[in-house]
Design a protein around this motif. Structure first.
Motif, mmCIF file in Angstrom:
data_model
loop_
_atom_site.group_PDB
_atom_site.id
_atom_site.type_symbol
_atom_site.label_atom_id
_atom_site.label_comp_id
_atom_site.label_asym_id
_atom_site.label_seq_id
_atom_site.Cartn_x
_atom_site.Cartn_y
_atom_site.Cartn_z
ATOM 1 N N UNK A 137 -5.212 3.484 3.615
ATOM 2 C CA UNK A 137 -5.967 2.490 4.372
ATOM 3 C C UNK A 137 -7.451 2.820 4.376
ATOM 4 N N UNK A 138 -7.757 4.113 4.401
ATOM 5 C CA UNK A 138 -9.167 4.408 4.619
ATOM 6 C C UNK A 138 -9.884 5.075 3.459
ATOM 7 N N UNK A 139 -9.106 5.631 2.480
ATOM 8 C CA UNK A 139 -9.747 6.438 1.438
ATOM 9 C C UNK A 139 -10.743 5.646 0.591
ATOM 10 N N UNK A 140 -10.336 4.448 0.147
ATOM 11 C CA UNK A 140 -11.210 3.695 -0.759
ATOM 12 C C UNK A 140 -12.506 3.326 -0.053
ATOM 13 N N UNK A 141 -12.392 2.856 1.191
ATOM 14 C CA UNK A 141 -13.597 2.438 1.929
ATOM 15 C C UNK A 141 -14.501 3.644 2.166
ATOM 16 N N UNK A 142 -13.890 4.754 2.543
ATOM 17 C CA UNK A 142 -14.690 5.943 2.850
ATOM 18 C C UNK A 142 -15.380 6.483 1.587
ATOM 19 N N UNK A 143 -14.642 6.473 0.494
ATOM 20 C CA UNK A 143 -15.176 7.001 -0.763
ATOM 21 C C UNK A 143 -16.332 6.122 -1.265
ATOM 22 N N UNK A 144 -16.111 4.810 -1.239
ATOM 23 C CA UNK A 144 -17.158 3.897 -1.719
ATOM 24 C C UNK A 144 -18.406 4.041 -0.858
ATOM 25 N N UNK A 145 -18.215 4.138 0.455
ATOM 26 C CA UNK A 145 -19.374 4.266 1.351
ATOM 27 C C UNK A 145 -20.125 5.564 1.057
ATOM 28 N N UNK A 146 -19.361 6.655 0.818
ATOM 29 C CA UNK A 146 -20.006 7.954 0.554
ATOM 30 C C UNK A 146 -20.821 7.889 -0.732
ATOM 31 N N UNK A 147 -20.237 7.288 -1.759
ATOM 32 C CA UNK A 147 -20.944 7.230 -3.044
ATOM 33 C C UNK A 147 -22.172 6.326 -2.929
#
Ligand code: ASP
Length: 417
Positions: free
Chosen positions: A365-375
């Motif tokens: 649920x959260x990995x893709x959003x968190x990863x994209x935001x970090x990058x």
């Protein structure tokens, strides 16, 4: 009981042999010592295995190999002298005389053989000859079941076992891929149903990120076999899958332990976490030096991707989503002409890198959003983002020059406390 394996760096000198002995004697549960051939003592030094391969190739071409062999022989003589052992002259002579007409596998295996002979004298323990217990088929593939049975039958108690090689049914010496003493250790630990397989290395454990990119990254205290496998596949230089699979099947934990600070715990690799474990990432890794190809699914992209796969190109990863297929190839190994042939109708990036976050507990649920935001917070644009349905890892492809920044951003977002 435990099987412990000492790698080339952990056996590079007489001082290292002494350290190995101290570790061995500190715990009576250590029963089988698997040894590699001595490795480099410093940057620019030679590994015994490389020297022996060079001797074999010189001998096969009818060139002189004495000067190369002397460099290897000198290392063994020095170690023996410093340990107060007699010079291993008979063993060295046997190897020297066997080199003309020998196979590369036989020549390379002599590094582990000589090292095992020396260690068995030093520890006053029997040495098991690997050709009796590690069995390959005529095509050079490991015969796992037979090997496990032989190891079980032939290992009577405390002993030294040279790593990296065995023999086929006809008695010809066969070797595992480079670094293969890890496989020997895993097989011995699995066969004997050991409490643990200890792999003593010149690193503090498996790190949460490459310390050259994230200087404050620490070793991960523990992880699962699946996480270790994902880390290796996605770029981290840890143990190869072949060296973990026998342990995983037998349920024997793997301990990656620091040779220079044996009191430190290192990293423990096991089958799974207990229910109290909080869901999280355990490490970030990645790989630079890849090329990206992306085909839109509409218009036959799938067929092209299939052609690429059938061409036997050095595939890094294949990821599919609703509208595109993404292929990453390991650039140094890809013939340029083949890369060009794939250009047709694909979107391409020649200089790419992958950045991956690994962890059984990663939440879809959260990995893709968190990863994209970090990058994007670090000014990077992921060119492809992939997470397999079973979770375990998430990978982004970025421009190669952004690789270090990508690793740091991923570490900060998922692992920095
Ligand atoms: N000596 C071999 C190598 O250099 C095998 C090993 O170290 O595990 O690859």
């Amino acid at each position: 009981m435990r099987v412990c394996k000492f790698g080339g760096a952990a056996l590079r000198s007489a001082a290292a042999f002494r350290q190995a002995r101290t570790i061995w004697e500190a715990d009576a549960g250590r029963q089988v010592m698997v040894v590699s051939a001595p490795g480099k003592r410093a940057e620019g030094d030679e590994k015994i295995t490389d020297l022996l391969y060079a001797c074999q190739s010189a001998a096969a071409d009818g060139r002189g190999y004495g000067h190369l062999f002397d460099r290897a022989a000198q290392r063994f003589r020095e170690i023996a002298a410093e340990l107060g052992l007699p010079a291993p002259d008979d063993d060295l002579r046997q190897v020297y005389q066997g080199l003309p007409g020998a196979s590369p596998a036989w020549a390379a295996s002599r590094g582990e053989w000589l090292c095992g002979r020396l260690m068995s004298r030093y520890l006053e323990l029997p040495m098991i000859e690997p050709e009796r217990v590690i069995r390959f088929d005529a095509a050079g593939r490991l015969m796992a079941e037979e090997t496990l049975g032989l190891l079980r039958a032939e290992i009577p108690g405390p002993c030294v076992l040279p790593g990296f090689y065995g023999a086929d049914g006809a008695g010809a010496i066969r070797v595992f891929p480079r670094g293969g003493s890890d496989v020997t250790a895993a097989l011995a630990a699995a066969a004997l149903n050991a409490d643990a397989c200890e792999n003593w290395k010149d690193v503090a454990g498996v790190y949460a990120a490459d310390p050259r990119l994230v200087p404050d990254a620490r070793p991960v205290p523990d992880m699962t076999y699946r996480e270790l496998r994902a880390l290796s596949l996605l770029g981290a230089q840890v143990l190869c899958d072949e060296a973990v699979a026998p342990l995983r099947r037998a349920g024997v934990p793997l301990l990656v332990r620091p040779f220079n600070t044996p009191e430190a715990p290192g990293t423990r690799v096991h089958a799974g976490y207990g229910p109290e474990r909080r869901a999280s990432a355990i490490a970030v890794t990645g790989r630079a030096g890849i090329a990206l190809r992306r085909w839109e699914r509409i218009g036959g992209g799938g067929a092209l991707a299939e052609t690429a796969l059938n061409a036997g190109l050095p595939l890094d990863r294949l990821a599919a989503d609703a509208d595109a297929l993404c292929l990453t190839l390991r650039r140094p190994e890809a013939p340029p002409a083949a890369l060009d042939a794939l250009a047709d109708r694909s979107w391409r990036l020649e200089h790419a890198a992958s950045v991956s976050v690994v962890g059984e507990g990663l939440s879809r649920a959260d990995a893709a959003a968190r990863f994209t935001a970090a990058l994007s917070g670090a000014g990077l644009r992921p060119l492809s983002l992939h997470m397999p349905p079973e979770g375990l890892y998430i990978t982004a492809v970025v421009e190669e020059e952004s690789f270090p920044a990508g690793i740091r951003a991923a570490y900060d977002a998922f692992l920095r406390a």
